[in-house]
Enzyme design. Structure first.
Site, short mmCIF file in Angstrom:
data_model
loop_
_atom_site.label_atom_id
_atom_site.label_comp_id
_atom_site.label_asym_id
_atom_site.label_seq_id
_atom_site.Cartn_x
_atom_site.Cartn_y
_atom_site.Cartn_z
N HIS A 1 -8.72 -6.49 4.03
CA HIS A 1 -8.39 -5.74 5.24
C HIS A 1 -9.72 -5.38 5.86
O HIS A 1 -10.36 -4.41 5.46
CB HIS A 1 -7.61 -4.46 4.90
N GLU B 1 -3.01 -2.84 -2.55
CA GLU B 1 -4.16 -2.27 -1.83
C GLU B 1 -4.54 -0.89 -2.34
O GLU B 1 -3.83 0.09 -2.09
CB GLU B 1 -3.82 -2.20 -0.33
N ASP C 1 -7.55 -4.54 9.67
CA ASP C 1 -6.75 -3.32 9.55
C ASP C 1 -7.47 -2.15 10.19
O ASP C 1 -8.34 -1.53 9.58
CB ASP C 1 -6.42 -3.00 8.08
N ASP D 1 -10.34 3.46 9.55
CA ASP D 1 -9.70 2.44 10.39
C ASP D 1 -10.26 2.33 11.80
O ASP D 1 -9.49 2.27 12.76
CB ASP D 1 -8.19 2.74 10.47
N ASP E 1 -12.56 8.60 8.57
CA ASP E 1 -11.56 7.63 9.01
C ASP E 1 -11.87 6.24 8.48
O ASP E 1 -13.01 5.78 8.56
CB ASP E 1 -11.50 7.59 10.53
N HIS F 1 -11.80 1.70 2.44
CA HIS F 1 -11.18 2.42 1.33
C HIS F 1 -12.12 2.72 0.16
O HIS F 1 -11.67 2.94 -0.96
CB HIS F 1 -9.98 1.63 0.79
N ASP G 1 -9.67 -3.12 1.33
CA ASP G 1 -9.78 -2.60 2.69
C ASP G 1 -11.19 -2.02 2.81
O ASP G 1 -11.58 -1.14 2.03
CB ASP G 1 -8.71 -1.53 2.93
N LYS H 1 -7.04 2.60 -2.62
CA LYS H 1 -7.73 3.45 -1.63
C LYS H 1 -8.42 4.58 -2.38
O LYS H 1 -7.90 5.06 -3.39
CB LYS H 1 -6.68 4.00 -0.67
N TRP I 1 0.87 -1.18 0.00
CA TRP I 1 0.00 0.00 0.00
C TRP I 1 0.90 1.22 0.00
O TRP I 1 1.85 1.30 0.77
CB TRP I 1 -0.92 0.06 1.23
#
Ligand code: RNT
Ligand code: ZN
Length: 423
Positions: free
Chosen positions: A291, A231, A331, A301, A299, A267, A264, A233, A190
């Site tokens: 992920h 990965e 993640d 995460d 955010d 993302h 992810d 995003k 990433w």
């Protein structure tokens, strides 16, 4: 646990088993399959994406960790001890996901373009002694050569070469890990590269990124030791207007180079379904990496909770009938709560969601085959209140980990006895 508690769990399980069996669900097979699904725990949850380089570089790359809960791991020994604590509260056999910045450099400053497998021998030995697999990531952030937000797509050749060498070495390290542990290491690339404001030229950085990635992947490594993942995003903080390694870009790259794509969950646009992508991607890509995360507003995460998005992802992983082609990782990073609890909450939620998926009554699919959308919807909604909790409790007990909220006591004791001593 008191014997009465244990027998209550057994009784609830027997009733739930009966209920599922009546619906044509094979509970025993579901539990067997769940036991074969490892989750890769992100080491970086244990120390707020700090690592062991002690370089003093800011995190950067759009990554942000908020909170200052006491007791974060400061050394490899502390991080491993915390991971062991978390793993002892999660049913099943799992994996640990490392970042290059977590090497053991013996107090020396080892720049990212000179890392070697020897720096990860401590992790390999530890993983081997605990029966854990390892996964790996080059760290293309928190470094003086990444402060302007560009790495593999940087306009300066020298900076690109530096990150190419770092990623190249990361793959080699992953291969050493996979060989030593007898299970392929997924090495996930990433990069944060992106523009805060509208770029004048979106093509040049993407052309440079293709060239850099091709250089990174030039040497083929045995897939039984190492698998490459990329990965994408949608955006990051400070890179809101254009991400070089966007979904379209990396999907095209992964398809044409036969690489794994890493989805992810944080993302994508909030209304875009990550779950829906799985069945499409498995048609064109060798394997997938997930992920599992939770996006909240800006955010990407937050700690994974037991919400509809998670259930949908787990459901699709199972429904494709190809879960062995989907590598599961977590993640997120949260420093506002006990970091071990964060691992345990997310992992147990993902496993619980996979269990719900494995226990899906076959009549739901049968209704679709019978062209009966009314029954499909009715059965889907009724299935939400089936007694999966009793099956989950039994599973935890059978794997020798605390049932229900009992794990929290252990985390509290560890906080009292171990974390509070870290000052
Ligand atoms: C960043 C990506 C990436 C990182 C880790 C630390 O948005 O999700 O996976 O979280 O590499
Ligand atoms: Zn991620």
């Amino acid at each position: 646990m008191k014997p009465s508690q244990s027998s209550a769990i057994a009784r609830a399980y027997a009733l739930a088993h009966e209920r599922y069996t009546a619906l044509g669900v094979d509970v025993d097979t579901a539990l067997k399959l769940l036991g074969r699904m490892p989750i890769s725990l992100q080491c970086w949850q244990g120390d707020d994406v700090g690592g062991f380089e002690h370089s003093g570089s800011a995190l950067g790359g759009g990554l942000a960790v908020t909170g200052n809960h006491a007791g974060k791991a400061r050394t490899p020994e502390e991080l491993r001890a915390d991971l062991e604590k978390a793993l002892s509260l999660i049913p099943g056999q799992h994996r640990v996901n490392l970042h290059a910045m977590y090497g053991e450099f013996g107090g020396r400053s080892v720049d990212r373009d000179t890392i070697e497998a020897a720096h990860f021998q401590g992790w390999i030995d530890w993983a081997a002694s605990h029966g854990l697999g390892l996964d790996f990531n080059p760290t293309c952030f928190a470094h003086p050569k990444a402060t302007d937000g560009f790495t593999l797509s940087h306009c300066e050749r020298g900076i690109r070469s530096f990150w190419i060498e770092h990623c190249r070495r990361s793959r080699e390290i992953g291969a050493v890990m996979g060989k030593a542990l007898g299970t392929p290491c997924v090495t996930n690339v990433w990069i944060p590269d992106g523009f805060k404001d509208t770029p004048a030229d979106r093509s040049a950085p993407r052309e440079r990124l293709v060239e850099s990635l091709d250089a990174v992947f030039k040497k083929s490594l045995p897939p039984e030791h190492q698998l490459d993942a990329l990965e994408p995003k949608l955006f990051g903080i400070g890179a809101e207007s254009c991400t070089v390694g966007s979904y379209d870009f990396l999907l095209g790259y992964a398809v044409t180079r036969s690489k794994l794509l890493c989805l992810d969950a944080g993302h994508f646009h909030p209304t875009e379904s990550v779950a829906d992508k799985i069945s499409s991607l498995l048609l064109y890509l060798p394997e997938l990496l997930l992920h599992v995360s939770r996006g909240v507003r800006w955010d990407s995460d937050h700690v994974v909770t037991f919400n509809d998005d998670l259930l949908a992802i787990a459901r699709e992983v199972i429904a494709t009938g190809q879960s062995e082609r989907v590598h599961l990782g977590l993640d997120y990073f949260d420093a506002s709560i006990n970091r071990i609890a964060a691992w345990v909450i997310g992992s147990r939620n993902l496993l619980r969601a996979l269990l719900v998926a494995l226990l899906e009554p076959p009549d739901i699919h049968a209704a679709e085959l019978a062209d009966d959308p009314t029954a499909r919807l009715a059965l889907q909604e009724e299935s939400r209140s089936l007694p999966f909790g009793a099956i989950w409790d039994f599973y935890c007990e059978s794997k020798g980990v605390p049932v229900g909220e009992a794990w929290l006591e252990e985390v509290r004791a560890h906080e009292q006895n171990v974390l509070s001593q870290r000052v």
